[in-house]
Design a protein around this motif. Structure first.
Motif, PDB file in Angstrom:
ATOM      1  N   SER A   1      -9.785  -4.143 -48.222  1.00 33.98           N
ATOM      2  CA  SER A   1     -10.899  -4.519 -48.677  1.00 33.98           C
ATOM      3  C   SER A   1     -10.810  -5.844 -49.614  1.00 33.98           C
ATOM      4  CB  SER A   1     -11.425  -3.245 -49.657  1.00 33.98           C
ATOM      5  OG  SER A   1     -12.540  -3.672 -50.409  1.00 33.98           O
ATOM      6  N   GLU A   2      -9.556  -5.836 -50.050  1.00 35.80           N
ATOM      7  CA  GLU A   2      -9.263  -6.880 -50.708  1.00 35.80           C
ATOM      8  C   GLU A   2      -9.185  -8.357 -50.060  1.00 35.80           C
ATOM      9  OE1 GLU A   2      -9.147  -8.776 -54.651  1.00 35.80           O
ATOM     10  OE2 GLU A   2      -9.040  -6.451 -54.325  1.00 35.80           O
ATOM     11  N   SER A   3      -8.752  -8.077 -48.983  1.00 35.83           N
ATOM     12  CA  SER A   3      -8.558  -9.407 -47.941  1.00 35.83           C
ATOM     13  C   SER A   3      -9.998  -9.955 -47.374  1.00 35.83           C
ATOM     14  CB  SER A   3      -7.886  -8.791 -46.606  1.00 35.83           C
ATOM     15  OG  SER A   3      -7.752  -9.847 -45.877  1.00 35.83           O
ATOM     16  N   GLU A   4     -10.653  -8.867 -47.379  1.00 39.21           N
ATOM     17  CA  GLU A   4     -12.313  -9.325 -47.009  1.00 39.21           C
ATOM     18  C   GLU A   4     -12.929  -9.810 -48.167  1.00 39.21           C
ATOM     19  OE1 GLU A   4     -13.939  -5.333 -45.845  1.00 39.21           O
ATOM     20  OE2 GLU A   4     -12.743  -5.489 -44.002  1.00 39.21           O
ATOM     21  N   ILE A   5     -12.670  -9.594 -49.376  1.00 42.91           N
ATOM     22  CA  ILE A   5     -13.296 -10.131 -50.762  1.00 42.91           C
ATOM     23  C   ILE A   5     -12.930 -11.508 -50.678  1.00 42.91           C
ATOM     24  CG2 ILE A   5     -13.190  -9.883 -53.079  1.00 42.91           C
ATOM     25  CD1 ILE A   5     -13.201  -6.847 -52.882  1.00 42.91           C
ATOM     26  N   GLU A   6     -11.364 -11.764 -50.588  1.00 45.19           N
ATOM     27  CA  GLU A   6     -11.031 -13.038 -50.598  1.00 45.19           C
ATOM     28  C   GLU A   6     -11.603 -14.046 -49.677  1.00 45.19           C
ATOM     29  OE1 GLU A   6      -8.361 -13.947 -52.792  1.00 45.19           O
ATOM     30  OE2 GLU A   6      -8.997 -12.258 -53.741  1.00 45.19           O
ATOM     31  N   LEU A   7     -11.857 -13.458 -48.305  1.00 42.96           N
ATOM     32  CA  LEU A   7     -12.253 -14.503 -47.412  1.00 42.96           C
ATOM     33  C   LEU A   7     -13.791 -14.750 -47.706  1.00 42.96           C
ATOM     34  CD1 LEU A   7     -11.469 -12.953 -44.060  1.00 42.96           C
ATOM     35  CD2 LEU A   7     -10.545 -15.084 -44.875  1.00 42.96           C
ATOM     36  N   HIS A   8     -14.482 -13.918 -48.179  1.00 42.82           N
ATOM     37  CA  HIS A   8     -16.088 -13.921 -48.911  1.00 42.82           C
ATOM     38  C   HIS A   8     -15.789 -15.063 -49.875  1.00 42.82           C
ATOM     39  CE1 HIS A   8     -19.952 -13.262 -49.504  1.00 42.82           C
ATOM     40  NE2 HIS A   8     -19.760 -13.202 -50.896  1.00 42.82           N
ATOM     41  N   GLN A   9     -15.091 -15.012 -50.817  1.00 41.36           N
ATOM     42  CA  GLN A   9     -15.064 -15.741 -51.675  1.00 41.36           C
ATOM     43  C   GLN A   9     -14.256 -17.201 -51.358  1.00 41.36           C
ATOM     44  OE1 GLN A   9     -12.361 -13.704 -54.604  1.00 41.36           O
ATOM     45  NE2 GLN A   9     -14.102 -12.644 -55.383  1.00 41.36           N
ATOM     46  N   SER A  10     -13.697 -17.363 -50.569  1.00 36.65           N
ATOM     47  CA  SER A  10     -13.057 -18.687 -49.879  1.00 36.65           C
ATOM     48  C   SER A  10     -14.153 -19.350 -49.127  1.00 36.65           C
ATOM     49  CB  SER A  10     -11.882 -18.604 -49.176  1.00 36.65           C
ATOM     50  OG  SER A  10     -12.147 -17.998 -47.824  1.00 36.65           O
ATOM     51  N   SER A  11     -15.035 -18.803 -48.713  1.00 35.09           N
ATOM     52  CA  SER A  11     -16.324 -19.095 -47.994  1.00 35.09           C
ATOM     53  C   SER A  11     -17.176 -19.644 -48.746  1.00 35.09           C
ATOM     54  CB  SER A  11     -16.988 -18.164 -47.307  1.00 35.09           C
ATOM     55  OG  SER A  11     -17.953 -18.531 -46.520  1.00 35.09           O
ATOM     56  N   LYS A  12     -17.452 -19.017 -50.241  1.00 34.15           N
ATOM     57  CA  LYS A  12     -18.363 -19.730 -51.148  1.00 34.15           C
ATOM     58  C   LYS A  12     -17.476 -20.916 -51.666  1.00 34.15           C
ATOM     59  CE  LYS A  12     -20.372 -15.514 -53.172  1.00 34.15           C
ATOM     60  NZ  LYS A  12     -20.617 -14.965 -54.499  1.00 34.15           N
ATOM     61  N   LEU A  13     -16.340 -20.989 -51.892  1.00 32.55           N
ATOM     62  CA  LEU A  13     -15.430 -22.082 -52.176  1.00 32.55           C
ATOM     63  C   LEU A  13     -15.668 -23.452 -51.440  1.00 32.55           C
ATOM     64  CD1 LEU A  13     -12.538 -20.306 -53.890  1.00 32.55           C
ATOM     65  CD2 LEU A  13     -14.099 -21.724 -55.336  1.00 32.55           C
ATOM     66  N   ALA A  14     -15.519 -22.974 -49.994  1.00 27.31           N
ATOM     67  CA  ALA A  14     -15.816 -24.019 -49.021  1.00 27.31           C
ATOM     68  C   ALA A  14     -17.176 -24.608 -48.990  1.00 27.31           C
ATOM     69  CB  ALA A  14     -15.536 -23.383 -47.486  1.00 27.31           C
ATOM     70  N   SER A  15     -18.121 -23.981 -49.265  1.00 27.16           N
ATOM     71  CA  SER A  15     -19.563 -24.384 -49.242  1.00 27.16           C
ATOM     72  C   SER A  15     -19.790 -25.330 -50.420  1.00 27.16           C
ATOM     73  CB  SER A  15     -20.463 -23.084 -49.666  1.00 27.16           C
ATOM     74  OG  SER A  15     -20.690 -22.370 -48.127  1.00 27.16           O
TER      75      SER A  15
END
Length: 180
Positions: free
Chosen positions: A49-63
């Motif tokens: 679950s934490e890995s999925e959260i990290e990916l979602h947050q990295s997507s926000k940062l990329a945007s």
């Protein structure tokens, strides 16, 4: 600080945060798959679950990087530093994985606080994103600290108390002194 230098510093900070999130996602996924043992089942699910959260947050940062006119870095443009979050050679060593997660959370918290200070009053949208990520990291750090505390006291995973019983300063001090 010149406006252009501030803009560059903000983009650099966002790229660093993006890289930290991407690296954490990879390491958390590896740890979640590699862990073995009865006591590891709860942690495996938490890490996935934490890995999925990290990916979602990295997507926000990329945007945000793109919105500010930057270029989102690829894997060859990122420096990987999370030695403490590497999978353990002992596939049943859940304590070292939890310690690594807590250290990664603490590194992110420090960086996000710096970014909030850097962007405060000059880039409200980035400051808001950093504040959101900061709050999430602090919350998740407390969760993992509570899980680690429960392991130390040999509490069954389904009876792990609310992580609010652990103060972040105590966790940070214990980790830095290798007491956990």
């Amino acid at each position: 600080m010149e406006a252009t230098q501030l803009h560059t510093d903000i983009l650099d900070g966002l790229k660093l945060a993006y890289g930290m999130k991407a690296e954490s996602a990879i390491n958390l996924m590896a740890a979640s798959v590699n862990l073995d043992g009865l006591r590891a089942s709860t942690l495996r699910e938490m890490l996935k679950s934490e890995s999925e959260i990290e990916l979602h947050q990295s997507s926000k940062l990329a945007s945000r990087i793109k919105v500010l006119g930057g270029s989102v870095p690829g894997s060859m443009q990122m420096e990987h530093k999370q030695r403490y979050l590497q999978p353990s050679p002992d596939s049943a060593d859940i304590v070292s994985i939890i310690r690594g997660v807590i250290r990664a959370k603490e590194a992110a918290i420090i960086h996000y606080r710096r970014m909030v200070d850097l962007t405060d009053g000059s880039d409200l949208a980035t400051a808001a994103l950093m504040t959101e990520l900061l709050a999430t990291e602090e919350e998740r750090r407390r969760e993992y600290a509570g899980f680690l505390l429960a392991l130390q006291h040999d509490i069954p995973p389904n009876e792990v108390p609310n992580a609010d019983i652990v103060m972040p300063q105590t966790v940070s001090h214990s980790i830095s002194n290798n007491k956990l």
